[in-house]
Design a protein around this motif. Structure first.
Motif, PDB file in Angstrom:
ATOM      1  N   ARG A 201       0.835  -1.210   0.000  1.00 51.19           N
ATOM      2  CA  ARG A 201       0.000   0.000   0.000  1.00 51.19           C
ATOM      3  C   ARG A 201       0.869   1.258   0.000  1.00 51.19           C
ATOM      4  O   ARG A 201       0.565   2.234  -0.684  1.00 51.19           O
ATOM      5  CB  ARG A 201      -0.935  -0.012   1.214  1.00 51.19           C
TER       6      ARG A 201
ATOM      7  N   SER B  25      -5.477   3.214  -5.604  1.00 45.48           N
ATOM      8  CA  SER B  25      -6.749   2.976  -4.922  1.00 45.48           C
ATOM      9  C   SER B  25      -7.187   1.527  -5.086  1.00 45.48           C
ATOM     10  O   SER B  25      -7.604   0.878  -4.136  1.00 45.48           O
ATOM     11  CB  SER B  25      -7.807   3.932  -5.484  1.00 45.48           C
ATOM     12  N   ILE B  26      -7.074   1.014  -6.297  1.00 44.02           N
ATOM     13  CA  ILE B  26      -7.438  -0.381  -6.561  1.00 44.02           C
ATOM     14  C   ILE B  26      -6.528  -1.319  -5.792  1.00 44.02           C
ATOM     15  O   ILE B  26      -6.975  -2.268  -5.159  1.00 44.02           O
ATOM     16  CB  ILE B  26      -7.388  -0.674  -8.083  1.00 44.02           C
TER      17      ILE B  26
ATOM     18  N   GLY C  63      -4.959  -0.730  -3.103  1.00 47.47           N
ATOM     19  CA  GLY C  63      -5.278  -0.638  -1.681  1.00 47.47           C
ATOM     20  C   GLY C  63      -6.450  -1.516  -1.292  1.00 47.47           C
ATOM     21  O   GLY C  63      -6.460  -2.119  -0.223  1.00 47.47           O
ATOM     22  N   THR C  64      -7.438  -1.624  -2.168  1.00 48.75           N
ATOM     23  CA  THR C  64      -8.588  -2.475  -1.861  1.00 48.75           C
ATOM     24  C   THR C  64      -8.238  -3.949  -1.981  1.00 48.75           C
ATOM     25  O   THR C  64      -8.852  -4.778  -1.333  1.00 48.75           O
ATOM     26  CB  THR C  64      -9.781  -2.173  -2.806  1.00 48.75           C
TER      27      THR C  64
ATOM     28  N   ASN D  55      -5.874  -6.634   4.836  1.00 45.58           N
ATOM     29  CA  ASN D  55      -5.709  -5.966   6.123  1.00 45.58           C
ATOM     30  C   ASN D  55      -4.273  -5.584   6.395  1.00 45.58           C
ATOM     31  O   ASN D  55      -3.826  -5.597   7.538  1.00 45.58           O
ATOM     32  CB  ASN D  55      -6.221  -6.870   7.243  1.00 45.58           C
TER      33      ASN D  55
END
Length: 174
Positions: free
Chosen positions: A53, A161-162, A164-165, A169
């Protein structure tokens, strides 16, 4: 290109990236490892490396790192292009001693073909103008109904962003 020449090229590129782009040592090390063929996922598994991330965030928000990352990917495509020829030319393990003398090692030949195909596929996507098929390039050029052009910053922000998803966790350990 010899291994020694590649090592010198990568070392020089590493030093130039740090000096010119204002990269941290960790960022320069990540780019160098990408040039050598490691994925961001594999690099980020190292204890001394940031999580994925964080790296994706750097790509999205830090123009110096983004430029160095793109340069590393371009160098990777070039290295893959050279490896393709070396793999295709290497027939040293194509034949093995069998019951009736020398026999073709079909598994080795197929593995070599897979290695070449994988590198061609990746190189074509990293540097389509240099390594892609002419039809790949023309399809994009002929698309009259393309969405509005996006800046590099918008593209990298979306990718981060992608990513990160997809990261689950993971906790950022910066």
């Amino acid at each position: 290109m010899t291994d020694r020449a590649l090592t010198r090229l990568h070392t020089d590129a590493h030093a130039r990236a740090r000096e010119a782009g204002g990269l941290t040592d960790v960022q320069a090390a990540i780019c160098e490892r990408i040039m050598l063929g490691e994925s961001v996922v594999a690099i980020c598994k190292g204890e001394d490396m940031p999580c994925r991330r964080t790296v994706m965030g750097w790509i999205a928000k830090d123009p110096n790192f983004r430029d160095a990352y793109l340069a590393a990917k371009t160098m990777l495509a070039e290295a893959f292009g050279e490896e393709i020829v070396a793999i295709a030319d290497d027939s040293s393990r194509d034949w093995v001693e069998g019951e009736n003398g020398k026999e073709l090692d079909r598994e080795h030949v197929q593995r070599s073909k897979l290695r070449v195909d994988a590198r061609k596929w990746v190189a074509a996507r990293l540097a389509p103008k240099r390594w892609g098929d002419a039809s790949m390039i023309r399809v994009g050029e002929l698309d009259q109904h393309a969405k509005r052009p996006r800046s590099k910053e918008e593209i990298f922000a979306r990718l981060a962003s992608i990513a990160g998803t997809l990261g689950g966790n993971e906790e950022d350990e910066d």
